[in-house]
Every structure is written in C-alpha cells, then in structure tokens.
Design a protein around this motif. Sequence first.
Motif, mmCIF file in Angstrom:
data_model
loop_
_atom_site.group_PDB
_atom_site.id
_atom_site.type_symbol
_atom_site.label_atom_id
_atom_site.label_comp_id
_atom_site.label_asym_id
_atom_site.label_seq_id
_atom_site.Cartn_x
_atom_site.Cartn_y
_atom_site.Cartn_z
ATOM 1 N N ILE A 27 38.780 -27.884 31.585
ATOM 2 C CA ILE A 27 38.306 -26.918 30.827
ATOM 3 C C ILE A 27 37.571 -25.853 31.973
ATOM 4 N N LEU A 28 37.100 -26.457 32.955
ATOM 5 C CA LEU A 28 36.164 -25.596 33.973
ATOM 6 C C LEU A 28 37.347 -25.026 35.039
ATOM 7 N N ARG A 29 38.329 -25.699 35.148
ATOM 8 C CA ARG A 29 39.401 -25.419 36.045
ATOM 9 C C ARG A 29 39.982 -23.882 35.970
ATOM 10 N N TYR A 90 24.155 -20.747 41.959
ATOM 11 C CA TYR A 90 24.749 -20.941 43.243
ATOM 12 C C TYR A 90 25.218 -22.358 43.373
ATOM 13 N N PRO A 91 26.325 -22.624 42.521
ATOM 14 C CA PRO A 91 26.800 -24.181 42.323
ATOM 15 C C PRO A 91 27.558 -24.403 43.462
ATOM 16 N N LYS A 92 27.161 -25.229 44.470
ATOM 17 C CA LYS A 92 27.968 -25.882 45.553
ATOM 18 C C LYS A 92 28.476 -27.153 44.949
ATOM 19 N N VAL A 93 27.817 -28.061 44.466
ATOM 20 C CA VAL A 93 28.263 -28.998 43.770
ATOM 21 C C VAL A 93 28.026 -29.211 42.194
ATOM 22 N N ILE A 94 29.259 -29.141 41.386
ATOM 23 C CA ILE A 94 29.071 -29.081 39.985
ATOM 24 C C ILE A 94 29.102 -30.679 39.425
ATOM 25 N N LEU A 146 31.536 -16.313 38.480
ATOM 26 C CA LEU A 146 32.633 -16.965 37.472
ATOM 27 C C LEU A 146 32.278 -18.303 37.150
ATOM 28 N N ILE A 147 32.024 -19.148 38.256
ATOM 29 C CA ILE A 147 31.803 -20.625 37.630
ATOM 30 C C ILE A 147 30.564 -20.665 37.242
ATOM 31 N N SER A 148 29.426 -19.852 37.579
ATOM 32 C CA SER A 148 28.075 -20.194 37.123
ATOM 33 C C SER A 148 28.183 -19.572 35.593
ATOM 34 N N LYS A 152 27.399 -22.129 32.395
ATOM 35 C CA LYS A 152 26.271 -22.025 31.467
ATOM 36 C C LYS A 152 26.703 -21.706 29.759
ATOM 37 N N GLU A 153 28.232 -21.321 29.832
ATOM 38 C CA GLU A 153 28.617 -21.178 28.581
ATOM 39 C C GLU A 153 29.706 -22.037 28.124
#
Length: 189
Positions: A27-29, A90-94, A146-148, A152-153
Amino acid sequence: MADKYRLFIAIELEQVLKGKLEKIQNILRDCSLKVKWVDKNNFHITLKFLGEVSQGELSDINEKILEVTEKVSSFKVQIKGLGAFPNLDYPKVIWTGIEEGQEELISLHKYLEEVMINLGFKAENNKYRPHITLGRTSRKEKNFSLISKRLKEFPFKIDFYQEVKKISLIKSRLTSKGPIYTSLAEFKL
C-alpha cells in the motif's frame, strides 16, 4: 574473514504476520519516494545488535542468551500503527510499532544489553524503541512530503498479535541485493 559473523539477537515473526506486513508495504509503495523496502522474510524485532563476532565467541554468547531466557516467560506483542525515525515529517526509517508487550521487550533488551556488555560488546547509543522496520528512504531523497503524507493518512488500522515464545541469534550476510539472515540458534522463553 570467514571466521567472523555479523550478528544480532531478535524475535523472528510468524509467516502470517510477515504476509500482513508485506501488504502494508504494498500500500505504501505507490508513493514516488525512493524507499528500499525490507524483504518480507527479513521482518523481525531486533533486541540487540552485536556486530562482527568471531566463531570463538559464539559459545559464550549462546550461554549468556540462555541465561537471560531462563529468567523470561513467553509474552504477547501487539504490532500497531506506523511511524518513522527520526519522525513522520522526515521519515528515514519507516516502521510499525509495538504496543502490548513493549515493557517485556524493553526488559528483555535491558537483560541482553547487560550480559553482552559483560562479554565486551558495546552499549547501545540510542534508547531502545521496539519496532519492525518496513523500509528505509534513499540517502539522496530530499522530498519527504509524499511518504510523510502517506504515512499520516494510512487507510486502515494496523493491529496484529504474535506470541513471543523464543528469541534467535541471527547471522546477517550483506549482499548487493540486501541482507540474508540465517538463524544460528533459538532460545525458548
């Protein structure tokens, strides 16, 4: 250096849970951010990273892990929610976090930290925060919006359970396609 291993102590995840975490990754990809996603077979909860270890040290390490696991009973962990290091902006590691079982994981980490320091291993620099790494953003990435926003959503609630009945000593072999993990020993709780 054939007689040296790169080792860590971890909780391995059940295949069903790994499959659920892979669905979250999928989903995150769809965001355009460059993320190196963890292979589903490599999902785990790290308890203590040991680094480079000689074969001669393995029996002492195994003995100390056994000493710790004899003091700890099995427990349940609840995998819940998404997060990022250093933060969601600032997502370096998810990662996905641990809710229930967090205290037990922190205690287990503390016991392992103490016995491994006694064997000459370095203490962790950062405060231990139990999690399962899903992916890491590229070092070259500059636009995290975008990933942030995606994190969050996130469209559904993450709420999975696993009974922790053992911990493993795992060898990590780094390759160009990513790490390959091999369990060297398992210790029942």
